[in-house]
Design a protein around this motif. Structure first.
Motif, PDB file in Angstrom:
ATOM      1  N   VAL A 135     -40.691  15.346   3.132  1.00  0.00           N
ATOM      2  CA  VAL A 135     -40.871  15.555   1.689  1.00  0.00           C
ATOM      3  C   VAL A 135     -40.482  16.980   1.316  1.00  0.00           C
ATOM      4  CG1 VAL A 135     -42.538  15.634  -0.199  1.00  0.00           C
ATOM      5  CG2 VAL A 135     -42.677  13.814   1.507  1.00  0.00           C
ATOM      6  N   ILE A 136     -40.913  17.957   2.123  1.00  0.00           N
ATOM      7  CA  ILE A 136     -40.578  19.349   1.866  1.00  0.00           C
ATOM      8  C   ILE A 136     -39.069  19.565   1.961  1.00  0.00           C
ATOM      9  CG2 ILE A 136     -40.787  21.714   2.744  1.00  0.00           C
ATOM     10  CD1 ILE A 136     -43.648  21.023   3.568  1.00  0.00           C
ATOM     11  N   GLY A 137     -38.458  18.968   2.964  1.00  0.00           N
ATOM     12  CA  GLY A 137     -37.014  19.084   3.119  1.00  0.00           C
ATOM     13  C   GLY A 137     -36.270  18.500   1.936  1.00  0.00           C
ATOM     14  N   THR A 138     -36.758  17.342   1.454  1.00  0.00           N
ATOM     15  CA  THR A 138     -36.133  16.708   0.290  1.00  0.00           C
ATOM     16  C   THR A 138     -36.255  17.584  -0.952  1.00  0.00           C
ATOM     17  OG1 THR A 138     -36.630  14.505   1.175  1.00  0.00           O
ATOM     18  CG2 THR A 138     -36.139  14.663  -1.183  1.00  0.00           C
ATOM     19  N   LEU A 139     -37.433  18.168  -1.157  1.00  0.00           N
ATOM     20  CA  LEU A 139     -37.624  19.056  -2.303  1.00  0.00           C
ATOM     21  C   LEU A 139     -36.747  20.296  -2.190  1.00  0.00           C
ATOM     22  CD1 LEU A 139     -41.493  18.916  -2.868  1.00  0.00           C
ATOM     23  CD2 LEU A 139     -39.708  17.966  -4.334  1.00  0.00           C
ATOM     24  N   SER A 140     -36.579  20.805  -0.974  1.00  0.00           N
ATOM     25  CA  SER A 140     -35.731  21.976  -0.767  1.00  0.00           C
ATOM     26  C   SER A 140     -34.293  21.673  -1.148  1.00  0.00           C
ATOM     27  CB  SER A 140     -35.802  22.433   0.700  1.00  0.00           C
ATOM     28  OG  SER A 140     -37.106  22.809   1.051  1.00  0.00           O
ATOM     29  N   VAL A 141     -33.819  20.501  -0.745  1.00  0.00           N
ATOM     30  CA  VAL A 141     -32.461  20.089  -1.105  1.00  0.00           C
ATOM     31  C   VAL A 141     -32.357  19.890  -2.611  1.00  0.00           C
ATOM     32  CG1 VAL A 141     -30.726  18.270  -0.847  1.00  0.00           C
ATOM     33  CG2 VAL A 141     -32.023  19.050   1.140  1.00  0.00           C
ATOM     34  N   PHE A 142     -33.398  19.273  -3.183  1.00  0.00           N
ATOM     35  CA  PHE A 142     -33.444  19.031  -4.627  1.00  0.00           C
ATOM     36  C   PHE A 142     -33.367  20.352  -5.381  1.00  0.00           C
ATOM     37  CE2 PHE A 142     -33.624  15.569  -7.324  1.00  0.00           C
ATOM     38  CZ  PHE A 142     -34.520  15.717  -8.369  1.00  0.00           C
ATOM     39  N   ALA A 143     -34.003  21.379  -4.825  1.00  0.00           N
ATOM     40  CA  ALA A 143     -34.067  22.675  -5.490  1.00  0.00           C
ATOM     41  C   ALA A 143     -32.766  23.451  -5.402  1.00  0.00           C
ATOM     42  CB  ALA A 143     -35.198  23.516  -4.888  1.00  0.00           C
ATOM     43  N   THR A 144     -31.854  23.019  -4.538  1.00  0.00           N
ATOM     44  CA  THR A 144     -30.601  23.753  -4.385  1.00  0.00           C
ATOM     45  C   THR A 144     -29.394  22.968  -4.888  1.00  0.00           C
ATOM     46  OG1 THR A 144     -30.545  22.981  -2.085  1.00  0.00           O
ATOM     47  CG2 THR A 144     -31.383  25.188  -2.474  1.00  0.00           C
ATOM     48  N   THR A 145     -29.340  21.673  -4.590  1.00  0.00           N
ATOM     49  CA  THR A 145     -28.161  20.898  -4.982  1.00  0.00           C
ATOM     50  C   THR A 145     -28.078  20.720  -6.501  1.00  0.00           C
ATOM     51  OG1 THR A 145     -29.395  18.835  -4.636  1.00  0.00           O
ATOM     52  CG2 THR A 145     -28.027  19.619  -2.825  1.00  0.00           C
ATOM     53  N   THR A 146     -29.230  20.740  -7.182  1.00  0.00           N
ATOM     54  CA  THR A 146     -29.196  20.581  -8.639  1.00  0.00           C
ATOM     55  C   THR A 146     -28.520  21.756  -9.333  1.00  0.00           C
ATOM     56  OG1 THR A 146     -31.462  21.459  -8.679  1.00  0.00           O
ATOM     57  CG2 THR A 146     -31.199  19.079  -8.860  1.00  0.00           C
ATOM     58  N   PHE A 173     -19.738  15.519  -5.644  1.00  0.00           N
ATOM     59  CA  PHE A 173     -19.448  15.416  -4.218  1.00  0.00           C
ATOM     60  C   PHE A 173     -20.522  16.091  -3.368  1.00  0.00           C
ATOM     61  CE2 PHE A 173     -15.293  14.365  -5.911  1.00  0.00           C
ATOM     62  CZ  PHE A 173     -14.868  13.377  -5.031  1.00  0.00           C
ATOM     63  N   GLY A 174     -21.161  17.121  -3.927  1.00  0.00           N
ATOM     64  CA  GLY A 174     -22.267  17.739  -3.203  1.00  0.00           C
ATOM     65  C   GLY A 174     -23.441  16.796  -3.053  1.00  0.00           C
ATOM     66  N   ILE A 175     -23.769  16.071  -4.123  1.00  0.00           N
ATOM     67  CA  ILE A 175     -24.868  15.107  -4.079  1.00  0.00           C
ATOM     68  C   ILE A 175     -24.537  13.931  -3.169  1.00  0.00           C
ATOM     69  CG2 ILE A 175     -26.211  13.480  -5.455  1.00  0.00           C
ATOM     70  CD1 ILE A 175     -26.994  16.371  -5.877  1.00  0.00           C
ATOM     71  N   ILE A 176     -23.297  13.444  -3.249  1.00  0.00           N
ATOM     72  CA  ILE A 176     -22.885  12.308  -2.414  1.00  0.00           C
ATOM     73  C   ILE A 176     -22.983  12.652  -0.935  1.00  0.00           C
ATOM     74  CG2 ILE A 176     -20.907  10.888  -1.726  1.00  0.00           C
ATOM     75  CD1 ILE A 176     -20.021  10.869  -4.632  1.00  0.00           C
ATOM     76  N   MET A 177     -22.573  13.868  -0.600  1.00  0.00           N
ATOM     77  CA  MET A 177     -22.526  14.252   0.811  1.00  0.00           C
ATOM     78  C   MET A 177     -23.897  14.510   1.412  1.00  0.00           C
ATOM     79  SD  MET A 177     -19.594  13.926   1.987  1.00  0.00           S
ATOM     80  CE  MET A 177     -20.113  14.569   3.592  1.00  0.00           C
ATOM     81  N   THR A 178     -24.893  14.802   0.583  1.00  0.00           N
ATOM     82  CA  THR A 178     -26.213  15.141   1.124  1.00  0.00           C
ATOM     83  C   THR A 178     -26.813  14.009   1.959  1.00  0.00           C
ATOM     84  OG1 THR A 178     -26.662  16.722  -0.650  1.00  0.00           O
ATOM     85  CG2 THR A 178     -28.558  15.836   0.534  1.00  0.00           C
ATOM     86  N   THR A 200     -32.345  21.416   7.319  1.00  0.00           N
ATOM     87  CA  THR A 200     -32.989  20.619   8.366  1.00  0.00           C
ATOM     88  C   THR A 200     -32.959  21.350   9.706  1.00  0.00           C
ATOM     89  OG1 THR A 200     -30.887  19.428   8.705  1.00  0.00           O
ATOM     90  CG2 THR A 200     -32.532  18.397   7.275  1.00  0.00           C
ATOM     91  N   LEU A 201     -31.918  22.132   9.941  1.00  0.00           N
ATOM     92  CA  LEU A 201     -31.864  22.946  11.155  1.00  0.00           C
ATOM     93  C   LEU A 201     -32.986  23.971  11.149  1.00  0.00           C
ATOM     94  CD1 LEU A 201     -30.433  23.828  13.762  1.00  0.00           C
ATOM     95  CD2 LEU A 201     -28.958  25.290  12.360  1.00  0.00           C
ATOM     96  N   LEU A 202     -33.247  24.577  10.010  1.00  0.00           N
ATOM     97  CA  LEU A 202     -34.339  25.540   9.897  1.00  0.00           C
ATOM     98  C   LEU A 202     -35.671  24.893  10.255  1.00  0.00           C
ATOM     99  CD1 LEU A 202     -35.588  28.253   8.911  1.00  0.00           C
ATOM    100  CD2 LEU A 202     -35.683  27.239   6.633  1.00  0.00           C
TER     101      LEU A 202
END
Length: 456
Positions: free
Chosen positions: A139-150, A312-317, A379-381
């Motif tokens: 969940v945290i990872g998803t929110l982190s991605v959400f906070a950057t890809t947007t 394309f950034g969202i698709i690739m995630t 995710t590596l972090l």
């Protein structure tokens, strides 16, 4: 300070996640929505390119300072309170910013907005860690991605809105997000527990030193257009070393430099993220202005062109996530780095005569690269840190993103100080090619011996 656990966690868990997700997107959206508005703001207030750069950079500097600070404050004084207070600040600034009579007032409102949006991510992550036990890291990872890809959607949204109501309207788009997030937060986030006997220890000197060193470094980069300012460079290095040795001796430092020194893999992930963010945001910042100033596109057309990066950034995630689960980190991250390098090189082919479909395709490569690198590095972090270290690691990860943003805005200010044109765009591209090349060996280093089974 923690959050009380009760039965509402099970009943309202989805609402809680949505409330926090809506809150955390306010920072990246407001970071990039203004890019399309810059030409109009520049003309209205009769600003120079350097003035415009400070309008952008100040937001990054404030965010970089307040992200780790508010994260600690929320632990002591209540995460729900801090989260709602952050939404309130964003609401106030979003209402008053469009009324700005001059540049200083607009800058002040952007500062308040930056403080408010900076409160939402660390407080939100703290709430997740205190209330959700199942698949917490995911969940945290998803929110982190959400906070950057947007962030990639910012130019498109603002481009469409500015066409209808001018630059002022980009602030009003925050209100539906704020209102929905606030309602869901009040209803679904458990109340904070009463304050314990433990008190918050302010690292005031550390905060001031960090603020000064970021600002002085920013000033140094901004003045490179007139040559190397040796004294500013020496002062920047001195402040950096002073900050390091001061924080090293603190029991509760503003930035835990000892943690970073002991965990070199984590530190190198941050460095890689700074470099990838530098490339991504330099193009995200420069291209809207290039489209409007050189290609003479409207704000609406500019927003549509910038969709190439966001889509394309969202698709690739999600695709990159599955790819990493199957093959580990090295091949996906290295592929993302190579695609980014190719994309930046292709920018050398772009000029005022380039067909729009070609520019769209070139920008798409940057979106693909960023989608892979963004989720891959995050995710590596998390694979390097324990659950108990997730909050600290996430906060520093977001701070590193703003460090990359600061470097990108500085590069923009220097490269376009004499105007937005094909020549200056090419020179900036050459610098980004160098950064892209440096990124590749770093990826090889941080993925050395990393197994997919270590992912959260």
């Amino acid at each position: 300070m923690s959050v009380t656990k009760n039965l509402s966690l099970v009943k309202n868990q989805n609402f809680l996640i949505v409330a926090i997700a809506l809150g955390v997107i306010l920072n990246p959206l407001n970071t990039t929505m203004i890019t399309v508005a810059l030409p109009e703001i520049k003309n209205e207030f009769m600003l120079s390119s350097k003035d415009i750069t400070w309008l952008i950079a100040s937001y990054f500097i404030i965010s970089a300072i307040f992200l780790p600070l508010i994260g600690k404050l929320s632990d002591f004084y209540g995460r729900k309170k801090i989260f709602l207070f952050g939404l309130l600040l964003v609401g106030i600034s979003s209402f008053t910013a469009p009324l700005s009579p001059n540049m200083p007032f607009l800058l002040a409102m952007r500062t308040i907005q930056a403080i408010g949006t900076s409160a939402l991510y660390p407080a939100g992550i703290g709430i997740i860690r205190s209330t959700i036990e199942k698949n917490q890291n995911r969940v945290i990872g998803t929110l982190s991605v959400f906070a950057t890809t947007t962030a990639a959607f910012g130019p498109t949204i603002s481009g469409l809105l500015i066409q209808q109501g001018g630059w002022h309207v980009i602030f009003y788009i925050n209100f539906p997000i704020i209102i929905i997030s606030a309602i869901l937060a009040v209803l679904s986030i458990p109340n904070d527990e009463k304050k314990t006997a433990r008190t918050f220890k302010w690292d005031g000197i550390g905060i001031l030193l960090f603020s000064f060193l970021i600002t002085v470094w920013m000033y140094f980069f901004q003045t490179l257009e007139t040559g190397l300012n040796l004294w500013t460079f020496i002062g920047s290095l001195a402040l950096t070393l002073l900050f390091y040795y001061f924080e090293k001796r603190k029991d509760e430092p503003f930035i835990d430099v000892v943690f970073l020194k002991k965990n070199l893999n984590i530190s190198f992930v941050y460095v890689q993220y700074i470099l990838s963010t530098l490339i991504f945001f330099a193009l995200l910042l420069s291209m809207p202005i290039y489209f409007q100033s050189v290609l003479l596109l409207s704000s609406k057309q500019t927003g549509i062109m910038m969709l190439s990066i966001s889509i394309f950034g969202i698709i690739m995630t999600p695709l990159a996530t599955r790819w990493i689960e199957k093959l580990g980190y090295r091949i996906p991250l290295l592929t993302g780095g190579v695609i980014g390098l190719v994309g930046v090189i292709l920018f050398l082919t772009i000029n005022h005569d380039s067909p729009l479909y070609w520019i769209f395709l070139v920008l798409s490569t940057i979106g693909i690269s960023n989608g892979i690198l963004n989720i891959g590095l995050q995710t590596l972090l998390f694979s390097f840190v324990s659950v108990s270290e997730t909050g600290t690691a996430s906060g520093l990860f977001m701070t590193s993103r703003f460090m990359g943003n600061i470097l990108a805005s500085s590069l923009f200010g220097v490269m376009f100080a004499t105007g937005v044109n094909d020549t200056n765009q090419s020179w900036m591209t050459i610098i980004l090619i160098v950064v892209s090349v440096i990124l590749l060996p770093g990826i090889l280093f941080i993925t050395k011996g990393k197994l997919v089974t270590n992912t959260p």
